[in-house]
Design a protein around this motif. Sequence first.
Motif, PDB file in Angstrom:
ATOM      1  N   LEU A  25      -6.691  22.872 -52.833  1.00  0.00           N
ATOM      2  CA  LEU A  25      -7.230  24.156 -52.370  1.00  0.00           C
ATOM      3  C   LEU A  25      -8.407  23.988 -51.419  1.00  0.00           C
ATOM      4  N   VAL A  26      -8.663  22.751 -51.002  1.00  0.00           N
ATOM      5  CA  VAL A  26      -9.650  22.516 -49.956  1.00  0.00           C
ATOM      6  C   VAL A  26      -9.091  23.029 -48.628  1.00  0.00           C
ATOM      7  N   HIS A  27      -9.960  23.620 -47.800  1.00  0.00           N
ATOM      8  CA  HIS A  27      -9.523  24.226 -46.541  1.00  0.00           C
ATOM      9  C   HIS A  27      -9.521  23.226 -45.394  1.00  0.00           C
ATOM     10  N   VAL A  28      -8.577  23.424 -44.475  1.00  0.00           N
ATOM     11  CA  VAL A  28      -8.538  22.696 -43.213  1.00  0.00           C
ATOM     12  C   VAL A  28      -7.810  23.568 -42.201  1.00  0.00           C
ATOM     13  N   ALA A  29      -8.403  23.728 -41.028  1.00  0.00           N
ATOM     14  CA  ALA A  29      -7.803  24.527 -39.941  1.00  0.00           C
ATOM     15  C   ALA A  29      -7.392  25.920 -40.397  1.00  0.00           C
ATOM     16  N   GLY A  30      -8.247  26.548 -41.183  1.00  0.00           N
ATOM     17  CA  GLY A  30      -8.046  27.947 -41.546  1.00  0.00           C
ATOM     18  C   GLY A  30      -7.145  28.209 -42.731  1.00  0.00           C
ATOM     19  N   LYS A  31      -6.604  27.166 -43.378  1.00  0.00           N
ATOM     20  CA  LYS A  31      -5.750  27.341 -44.549  1.00  0.00           C
ATOM     21  C   LYS A  31      -6.079  26.271 -45.570  1.00  0.00           C
ATOM     22  N   THR A  32      -5.683  26.506 -46.820  1.00  0.00           N
ATOM     23  CA  THR A  32      -5.800  25.441 -47.798  1.00  0.00           C
ATOM     24  C   THR A  32      -4.743  24.372 -47.503  1.00  0.00           C
ATOM     25  N   VAL A  33      -5.006  23.159 -47.990  1.00  0.00           N
ATOM     26  CA  VAL A  33      -4.020  22.087 -47.843  1.00  0.00           C
ATOM     27  C   VAL A  33      -2.683  22.529 -48.439  1.00  0.00           C
ATOM     28  N   LEU A  34      -2.730  23.176 -49.613  1.00  0.00           N
ATOM     29  CA  LEU A  34      -1.503  23.615 -50.274  1.00  0.00           C
ATOM     30  C   LEU A  34      -0.754  24.637 -49.431  1.00  0.00           C
ATOM     31  N   GLU A  35      -1.457  25.541 -48.778  1.00  0.00           N
ATOM     32  CA  GLU A  35      -0.792  26.539 -47.934  1.00  0.00           C
ATOM     33  C   GLU A  35      -0.105  25.886 -46.743  1.00  0.00           C
ATOM     34  N   HIS A  36      -0.748  24.882 -46.152  1.00  0.00           N
ATOM     35  CA  HIS A  36      -0.102  24.145 -45.065  1.00  0.00           C
ATOM     36  C   HIS A  36       1.203  23.520 -45.543  1.00  0.00           C
ATOM     37  N   ILE A  37       1.178  22.922 -46.745  1.00  0.00           N
ATOM     38  CA  ILE A  37       2.371  22.246 -47.265  1.00  0.00           C
ATOM     39  C   ILE A  37       3.476  23.248 -47.571  1.00  0.00           C
ATOM     40  N   VAL A 274     -13.809  28.377 -39.295  1.00  0.00           N
ATOM     41  CA  VAL A 274     -14.794  29.153 -40.059  1.00  0.00           C
ATOM     42  C   VAL A 274     -14.048  30.121 -40.954  1.00  0.00           C
ATOM     43  N   ALA A 275     -14.296  30.051 -42.242  1.00  0.00           N
ATOM     44  CA  ALA A 275     -13.560  30.862 -43.207  1.00  0.00           C
ATOM     45  C   ALA A 275     -14.189  32.240 -43.387  1.00  0.00           C
ATOM     46  N   ALA A 276     -13.432  33.128 -44.032  1.00  0.00           N
ATOM     47  CA  ALA A 276     -13.846  34.516 -44.238  1.00  0.00           C
ATOM     48  C   ALA A 276     -15.147  34.580 -45.032  1.00  0.00           C
ATOM     49  N   GLY A 277     -15.979  35.565 -44.673  1.00  0.00           N
ATOM     50  CA  GLY A 277     -17.220  35.794 -45.407  1.00  0.00           C
ATOM     51  C   GLY A 277     -18.394  34.979 -44.924  1.00  0.00           C
ATOM     52  N   SER A 278     -18.161  34.045 -44.015  1.00  0.00           N
ATOM     53  CA  SER A 278     -19.261  33.219 -43.521  1.00  0.00           C
ATOM     54  C   SER A 278     -19.993  33.927 -42.379  1.00  0.00           C
ATOM     55  N   ARG A 279     -21.323  33.698 -42.338  1.00  0.00           N
ATOM     56  CA  ARG A 279     -22.178  34.259 -41.296  1.00  0.00           C
ATOM     57  C   ARG A 279     -22.917  33.110 -40.633  1.00  0.00           C
ATOM     58  N   ILE A 280     -22.781  33.018 -39.321  1.00  0.00           N
ATOM     59  CA  ILE A 280     -23.434  31.953 -38.560  1.00  0.00           C
ATOM     60  C   ILE A 280     -24.302  32.599 -37.493  1.00  0.00           C
ATOM     61  N   ASP A 281     -25.581  32.209 -37.439  1.00  0.00           N
ATOM     62  CA  ASP A 281     -26.511  32.827 -36.499  1.00  0.00           C
ATOM     63  C   ASP A 281     -27.401  31.743 -35.889  1.00  0.00           C
ATOM     64  N   LYS A 282     -27.600  31.829 -34.589  1.00  0.00           N
ATOM     65  CA  LYS A 282     -28.529  30.939 -33.888  1.00  0.00           C
ATOM     66  C   LYS A 282     -28.234  29.471 -34.184  1.00  0.00           C
ATOM     67  N   SER A 283     -26.980  29.095 -34.093  1.00  0.00           N
ATOM     68  CA  SER A 283     -26.578  27.736 -34.448  1.00  0.00           C
ATOM     69  C   SER A 283     -25.591  27.173 -33.428  1.00  0.00           C
ATOM     70  N   VAL A 284     -25.510  25.857 -33.393  1.00  0.00           N
ATOM     71  CA  VAL A 284     -24.549  25.144 -32.554  1.00  0.00           C
ATOM     72  C   VAL A 284     -23.718  24.272 -33.492  1.00  0.00           C
ATOM     73  N   ILE A 285     -22.405  24.520 -33.531  1.00  0.00           N
ATOM     74  CA  ILE A 285     -21.537  23.816 -34.485  1.00  0.00           C
ATOM     75  C   ILE A 285     -20.319  23.281 -33.753  1.00  0.00           C
ATOM     76  N   SER A 286     -20.031  22.006 -33.934  1.00  0.00           N
ATOM     77  CA  SER A 286     -18.837  21.394 -33.349  1.00  0.00           C
ATOM     78  C   SER A 286     -18.173  20.490 -34.372  1.00  0.00           C
ATOM     79  N   ASP A 287     -16.854  20.326 -34.225  1.00  0.00           N
ATOM     80  CA  ASP A 287     -16.078  19.365 -35.011  1.00  0.00           C
ATOM     81  C   ASP A 287     -16.392  19.486 -36.513  1.00  0.00           C
ATOM     82  N   SER A 288     -16.240  20.685 -37.045  1.00  0.00           N
ATOM     83  CA  SER A 288     -16.661  20.939 -38.425  1.00  0.00           C
ATOM     84  C   SER A 288     -15.747  21.945 -39.103  1.00  0.00           C
ATOM     85  N   ILE A 289     -15.799  21.947 -40.437  1.00  0.00           N
ATOM     86  CA  ILE A 289     -15.088  22.923 -41.259  1.00  0.00           C
ATOM     87  C   ILE A 289     -16.130  23.696 -42.060  1.00  0.00           C
ATOM     88  N   ILE A 290     -16.173  25.013 -41.845  1.00  0.00           N
ATOM     89  CA  ILE A 290     -17.108  25.885 -42.544  1.00  0.00           C
ATOM     90  C   ILE A 290     -16.287  26.768 -43.478  1.00  0.00           C
TER      91      ILE A 290
END
Length: 331
Positions: A25-37, A274-290
């Motif tokens: 149930l860990v997320h990657v690219a907007g879905k859980t691993v199980l959902e991808h499978i 970036v998953a639902a419910g997250s709020r990002i402000d005044k930040s620079v983010i690359s190559d990451s899973i939020i």
Amino acid sequence: MKVILPVAGKGTRLRPHTHTKAKSLVHVAGKTVLEHIISRLEPLPVSEYLFITDENGQQVQNFMERKFPHLKCRYFVQQQRLGPAHAVALAAPAIEDGDDLLVVFNDTIFVADLTKIPQLCTDADGLIYSKEVEDYQRFGVNVVRDGRIVDMVEKPDKPISRLAQVGLYYLKDGRGFMKVIEQTITAGDTVKGEYYLPAVFMRMIAAGQTLRAPEIEAWLDCGKPETLLETNRFLLQGRHHNHGVVENSVLIEPVHIEQGAIIKNSIIGPNVSVAAGSRIDKSVISDSIINAENHVTNMILDQSLLGDVVTLVGSPRRMNIGDHSIIEMDQ
């Protein structure tokens, strides 16, 4: 066809992200691993999904009932950690005469056309899906002769084969396969006290059965933080999905922002989900899973993996720097 999905296991290589959730149930690219499978299995004529779970099994069941309510699922709990073959054997009560089986381990998201199984298995008893790798010393490999697997070697010292087993197996005779697992367990054929599937497959080969090793197109490991980020990059290629609220911000493709996420005054991407419910402000983010329900403010993040409900607040700097200056900030 019935599908066996062993999703038990502590996921120790992904800690701390698996302290409170099943590793599938860990997320990657907007879905859980199980959902991808599961999404990759839906084109197949699957009559039932058989999950082998642990104490986190209720999380998996709740997820499947919410996300895939139309699929027939059954759950078996692995009380003892006795290895992958033991886990698969727990599904034996659900296997009936005439059932063929697909066994999918959940550390890996695969890219392969599984609708070709009947064509690939016309003159074989099973398929051990494989991928040619350079670092063959890390894997169990298939030794193939004239299109048939003749041996399996665990972590070979010499390049006897580079065809690594990827944790995806098809067996034409499900009941027969379960009987061979039972024979292996009865014989006590273990490695460091655990039962593994290669011992089962070698018994099948010794009995004259034919196993082939078709190659998958891509093998996307989700077992460690660094490989999870690699998989995130691969799956985001060619995709740019923004379903959230973005204000006064720059998105550098590819990114995946779920509905319910809010991005303000930030630079996001490339290769960020970036998953639902997250709020990002005044930040620079690359190559990451939020992941979900995070609050990130005044941060610069790269190659980062944030779990659920994380609050991460940095502090902006004000500078007045003259000519010919050299500024190095490690923190």
